[in-house]
Design a protein around this motif. Structure first.
Motif, PDB file in Angstrom:
ATOM      1  N   PRO A   1      46.659   3.935 -27.543  1.00  0.00           N
ATOM      2  CA  PRO A   1      46.602   1.949 -27.453  1.00  0.00           C
ATOM      3  C   PRO A   1      46.439   1.073 -27.729  1.00  0.00           C
ATOM      4  O   PRO A   1      46.397  -0.234 -27.761  1.00  0.00           O
ATOM      5  N   HIS A   2      45.540   0.840 -26.314  1.00  0.00           N
ATOM      6  CA  HIS A   2      45.299  -0.098 -25.148  1.00  0.00           C
ATOM      7  C   HIS A   2      43.587  -1.152 -25.606  1.00  0.00           C
ATOM      8  O   HIS A   2      43.493  -0.815 -25.397  1.00  0.00           O
TER       9      HIS A   2
ATOM     10  N   SER B   1      47.416   1.482 -21.661  1.00  0.00           N
ATOM     11  CA  SER B   1      48.845   2.747 -22.686  1.00  0.00           C
ATOM     12  C   SER B   1      48.066   3.144 -23.826  1.00  0.00           C
ATOM     13  O   SER B   1      47.085   3.189 -24.552  1.00  0.00           O
ATOM     14  N   GLY B   2      47.941   4.856 -23.102  1.00  0.00           N
ATOM     15  CA  GLY B   2      47.893   5.995 -23.617  1.00  0.00           C
ATOM     16  C   GLY B   2      48.713   5.865 -24.681  1.00  0.00           C
ATOM     17  O   GLY B   2      49.153   6.461 -24.213  1.00  0.00           O
ATOM     18  N   GLY B   3      47.846   7.636 -25.126  1.00  0.00           N
ATOM     19  CA  GLY B   3      49.195   8.679 -25.766  1.00  0.00           C
ATOM     20  C   GLY B   3      48.178  10.133 -25.560  1.00  0.00           C
ATOM     21  O   GLY B   3      47.209  10.445 -25.976  1.00  0.00           O
TER      22      GLY B   3
ATOM     23  N   SER C   1      55.014  -1.949 -25.108  1.00  0.00           N
ATOM     24  CA  SER C   1      54.547  -2.563 -25.213  1.00  0.00           C
ATOM     25  C   SER C   1      53.532  -2.263 -27.306  1.00  0.00           C
ATOM     26  O   SER C   1      53.203  -2.609 -28.120  1.00  0.00           O
ATOM     27  N   ALA C   2      53.279  -0.707 -26.482  1.00  0.00           N
ATOM     28  CA  ALA C   2      52.850   0.447 -28.007  1.00  0.00           C
ATOM     29  C   ALA C   2      53.722   0.394 -28.641  1.00  0.00           C
ATOM     30  O   ALA C   2      53.121  -0.631 -30.531  1.00  0.00           O
ATOM     31  N   TYR C   3      54.704   0.163 -29.222  1.00  0.00           N
ATOM     32  CA  TYR C   3      55.566   0.274 -30.060  1.00  0.00           C
ATOM     33  C   TYR C   3      55.926  -1.049 -30.783  1.00  0.00           C
ATOM     34  O   TYR C   3      56.097  -1.111 -31.641  1.00  0.00           O
ATOM     35  N   ALA C   4      56.414  -2.437 -29.736  1.00  0.00           N
ATOM     36  CA  ALA C   4      56.274  -3.959 -30.216  1.00  0.00           C
ATOM     37  C   ALA C   4      55.248  -4.111 -31.256  1.00  0.00           C
ATOM     38  O   ALA C   4      55.141  -4.281 -32.072  1.00  0.00           O
TER      39      ALA C   4
END
Length: 375
Positions: free
Chosen positions: A224-225, A234-236, A274-277
């Motif tokens: 996500p970053h 922000s990784g996934g 942060s990623a969710y928002a």
């Protein structure tokens, strides 16, 4: 450390001076990161003191992480995917291979993985840390993984195959459907590194199949970053089934949760929030507009470079432009003297530019103007 504390204004004067020496994104065409969305920054600040490493102390934050994984799972054609928000592609790739080792129950000293030559350097780190060998398969004429070359490298000690959706150097997408069939035929774990492409490919006009829609895919790295516009880091890491994630569980007795699956112990909940928002705020339509703009600017940059006699190595598949430049390394250095930061590829050697959201029409115009002066 000082014996007595310094004044706040003095500290921040020093910090701001250091920050001013950083290169602003508006001069950077080499990075796969960009300015995070304001909504992402606000969410990050709200969760800055949370720790997902001990989720029972932060149940609300843990719930946000689960929702975040759910949104990414929907994007990757598997709404009930499981996983967690990592620090980025390197951690996610290492963890995916840890899973493959646990699943295969083989002698680690003999184990190997088969990856395309275009695989990210994080797999080299994984090899060193996990004690497994890497076998690199040659690419085809379009710089994609060649499934037949990968098949030739498989033996009884192979524990996993890796494919890439958005290669770091050229932004190419491997033929993941074919590699998925190979993985199923050989009963092998298939991990897809979509750290860059994960937030680009689903929003393109004709998206390639690269995710859980392909039956053989067991895990996916997605960041996500990068094009997701979340804050750093922000990784996934997402899995097809919870049983795969559970293979990473270790006892953590002093924590209220008792077990951990992530590589990092302490994990900031700010990354998940942060990623969710930003995903909630932009929605699919918002991301489609961002990707469409980046691709439009990619084509514009390519056309202007062609006007200067620079031919593309491949036609851009995603928002990465690579061109022949005579002496790419020398040209990169001359551009840096004018405070422009591009990069170079290795095989073949070329000038590389990533057209992130901060690389606007105005940035491209200014860049090309200075490029003409240094050619």
């Amino acid at each position: 450390m000082r014996e007595t504390g310094a004044g706040e204004e003095d500290i921040f004067a020093e910090l701001c001076e250091a920050r001013r020496r950083d290169v602003p994104y508006g001069r950077v065409l080499s990075s796969m990161c960009t300015n995070p969305h304001p909504v992402a920054i606000r969410a990050h600040q709200e969760f800055v003191n949370t720790n997902l490493g001990d989720p029972k102390l932060f149940p609300g934050t843990a719930a946000i992480e689960r929702r975040c994984i759910g949104l990414i799972g929907e994007l990757l054609h598997l709404p009930d995917a499981t996983g967690y928000i990592s620090t980025g592609g390197t951690e996610s790739n290492i963890q995916a291979l840890r899973t493959a080792i646990q699943l295969k129950h083989t002698d680690r000293h003999r184990a190997n993985i088969v990856v395309p030559e275009s695989a990210h350097y994080s797999f080299e780190k994984a090899s060193q840390m996990l004690g497994i060998a890497i076998r690199r398969a040659p690419l085809d004429d379009l710089l994609r993984a060649d499934p037949s070359e990968m098949a030739a490298l498989i033996d009884e000690d192979t524990i996993a195959l890796v494919a890439v959706a958005g290669t770091t150097e050229f932004g190419q997408i491997d033929p993941i459907e074919e590699i998925g069939k190979l993985a199923q035929e050989q009963a092998l774990y298939l991990h897809v590194d979509a750290a860059f492409g994960g937030f680009v490919i689903p929003f393109m006009e004709k998206p390639a199949k690269f995710d859980f829609e392909v039956p053989g895919v067991q895990s996916i790295t997605i960041d996500p970053h990068k094009m997701g516009l979340s804050t750093i880091p922000s990784g996934g890491l997402l899995y097809r089934s919870e049983s795969l994630l559970k293979l990473l569980e270790i006892n953590a007795q002093y924590l209220t949760s008792m077990v951990q699956t992530s590589l990092a112990g302490t994990r900031s909940g700010a990354s998940a929030a942060s990623a969710y928002a930003v995903m909630q705020y932009l929605g699919r339509e918002g991301y489609r507009q961002i990707v469409a703009t980046c691709m439009k600017n990619t084509r514009s940059l390519q056309e202007q470079l062609e006007d200067l006699g620079m031919e593309p190595v491949i036609e851009p598949v995603m928002n990465i432009v690579t061109v022949g430049a005579g002496d790419p390394v020398g040209l990169r250095k001359r551009l840096a003297e004018k405070n422009w930061y591009v990069s170079t590829t290795v095989h073949p050697c070329a000038l590389r530019m990533v057209v992130m959201p901060h690389v606007t029409e105005e940035v491209i115009g200014a860049f090309v103007t200075d490029l003409k002066k240094v050619l």
